[in-house]
Write an enzyme that holds these catalytic residues in place. Structure first.
Site, PDB file in Angstrom:
ATOM      1  N   GLU A   1      -1.006 -16.883  -9.304  1.00 50.16           N
ATOM      2  CA  GLU A   1      -0.124 -16.064 -10.132  1.00 50.16           C
ATOM      3  C   GLU A   1       1.360 -16.275  -9.827  1.00 50.16           C
ATOM      4  O   GLU A   1       2.211 -15.782 -10.562  1.00 50.16           O
ATOM      5  CB  GLU A   1      -0.471 -14.586  -9.942  1.00 50.16           C
ATOM      6  CG  GLU A   1      -1.856 -14.228 -10.436  1.00 50.16           C
ATOM      7  CD  GLU A   1      -2.167 -12.753 -10.295  1.00 50.16           C
ATOM      8  OE1 GLU A   1      -1.286 -11.956  -9.905  1.00 50.16           O
ATOM      9  OE2 GLU A   1      -3.321 -12.372 -10.577  1.00 50.16           O
TER      10      GLU A   1
ATOM     11  N   ASN B   1     -12.294  -1.078  -5.002  1.00 51.86           N
ATOM     12  CA  ASN B   1     -12.159  -1.456  -6.407  1.00 51.86           C
ATOM     13  C   ASN B   1     -13.372  -2.289  -6.842  1.00 51.86           C
ATOM     14  O   ASN B   1     -13.619  -3.351  -6.289  1.00 51.86           O
ATOM     15  CB  ASN B   1     -10.870  -2.267  -6.586  1.00 51.86           C
ATOM     16  CG  ASN B   1     -10.749  -2.880  -7.955  1.00 51.86           C
ATOM     17  OD1 ASN B   1     -11.323  -2.407  -8.925  1.00 51.86           O
ATOM     18  ND2 ASN B   1     -10.001  -3.959  -8.032  1.00 51.86           N
TER      19      ASN B   1
ATOM     20  N   CYS C   1      -6.366  -5.541  -7.450  1.00 53.72           N
ATOM     21  CA  CYS C   1      -6.196  -5.073  -6.072  1.00 53.72           C
ATOM     22  C   CYS C   1      -5.698  -6.187  -5.155  1.00 53.72           C
ATOM     23  O   CYS C   1      -5.110  -5.911  -4.106  1.00 53.72           O
ATOM     24  CB  CYS C   1      -7.490  -4.474  -5.536  1.00 53.72           C
ATOM     25  SG  CYS C   1      -8.898  -5.599  -5.564  1.00 53.72           S
ATOM     26  N   HIS C   2      -5.872  -7.436  -5.564  1.00 53.45           N
ATOM     27  CA  HIS C   2      -5.397  -8.562  -4.761  1.00 53.45           C
ATOM     28  C   HIS C   2      -3.867  -8.608  -4.690  1.00 53.45           C
ATOM     29  O   HIS C   2      -3.310  -9.255  -3.820  1.00 53.45           O
ATOM     30  CB  HIS C   2      -5.937  -9.887  -5.305  1.00 53.45           C
ATOM     31  CG  HIS C   2      -5.501 -10.198  -6.702  1.00 53.45           C
ATOM     32  ND1 HIS C   2      -6.141  -9.669  -7.805  1.00 53.45           N
ATOM     33  CD2 HIS C   2      -4.488 -10.955  -7.175  1.00 53.45           C
ATOM     34  CE1 HIS C   2      -5.539 -10.107  -8.896  1.00 53.45           C
ATOM     35  NE2 HIS C   2      -4.538 -10.895  -8.549  1.00 53.45           N
TER      36      HIS C   2
ATOM     37  N   TYR D   1       0.848  -1.193   0.000  1.00 48.51           N
ATOM     38  CA  TYR D   1       0.000   0.000   0.000  1.00 48.51           C
ATOM     39  C   TYR D   1       0.888   1.249   0.000  1.00 48.51           C
ATOM     40  O   TYR D   1       0.577   2.242  -0.659  1.00 48.51           O
ATOM     41  CB  TYR D   1      -0.928   0.001   1.217  1.00 48.51           C
ATOM     42  CG  TYR D   1      -1.952  -1.104   1.172  1.00 48.51           C
ATOM     43  CD1 TYR D   1      -3.105  -0.969   0.406  1.00 48.51           C
ATOM     44  CD2 TYR D   1      -1.774  -2.278   1.881  1.00 48.51           C
ATOM     45  CE1 TYR D   1      -4.059  -1.982   0.359  1.00 48.51           C
ATOM     46  CE2 TYR D   1      -2.718  -3.303   1.842  1.00 48.51           C
ATOM     47  CZ  TYR D   1      -3.845  -3.147   1.077  1.00 48.51           C
ATOM     48  OH  TYR D   1      -4.783  -4.152   1.028  1.00 48.51           O
TER      49      TYR D   1
END
Length: 157
Positions: free
Chosen positions: A148, A113, A121-122, A90
């Site tokens: 990912e 979001n 946003c994850h 952040y």
């Protein structure tokens, strides 16, 4: 406004949009609504999300139309620069916006979001590496980050 649903490994995604673009992708714990046919305007979003979950897509190329304040949109645009398989904090997002003091506002915008996964946003984590906050639930955030990750546990030997 057109709406469709997509079953994913994480539950049902509800996808909304119109000719202006995709305005919402959100997880829902409600039973999947009956969708006989995906509206043509949403077909590409459904296809790209299916490709993402099958690991054949790492970037999205969709027309987006998230609704929010100018600051929120600026944060959401910044989130889209975080590559697949990478994370940012952040604080890094606030710094990218040009003011380290906006960390709380940036975190708030991240949490609002409206387009999950596509606006990633994850991929935003706490400065200490912790998984903090995710509108879809921390279990989904953890799954998405593992999905990912270029490093898979159990493949070392």
């Amino acid at each position: 406004m057109m709406i469709t649903c997509l079953e994913t490994p994480l539950g049902t995604l509800q996808i909304s949009g119109d000719i202006q673009g995709i305005s919402e992708v959100k997880f829902t714990d409600k039973p999947m609504m009956s969708v006989d046919e995906t509206p043509q305007l949403l077909e590409e979003a459904v296809q790209q999300l299916k490709e993402y979950f099958s690991k054949s897509r790492t970037q999205f190329s969709l027309k987006l139309n998230p609704q929010g304040t100018e600051f929120q949109k600026k944060v959401w645009n910044t989130l889209q620069t975080v590559d697949f398989g990478k994370t940012r904090t952040y604080q890094q997002i606030a710094n990218t916006l040009g003011d380290p003091k906006v960390i709380r506002a940036a975190a708030s915008a991240n949490g609002r979001n409206p387009i999950a996964i596509i606006i990633p946003c994850h991929r935003i984590i706490g400065s200490d590496g912790s998984l903090t906050g995710y509108a879809g639930g921390l279990h989904r955030k953890k799954w998405l980050l593992e999905h990912e990750s270029p490093i898979k546990q159990g493949e070392l030997f």
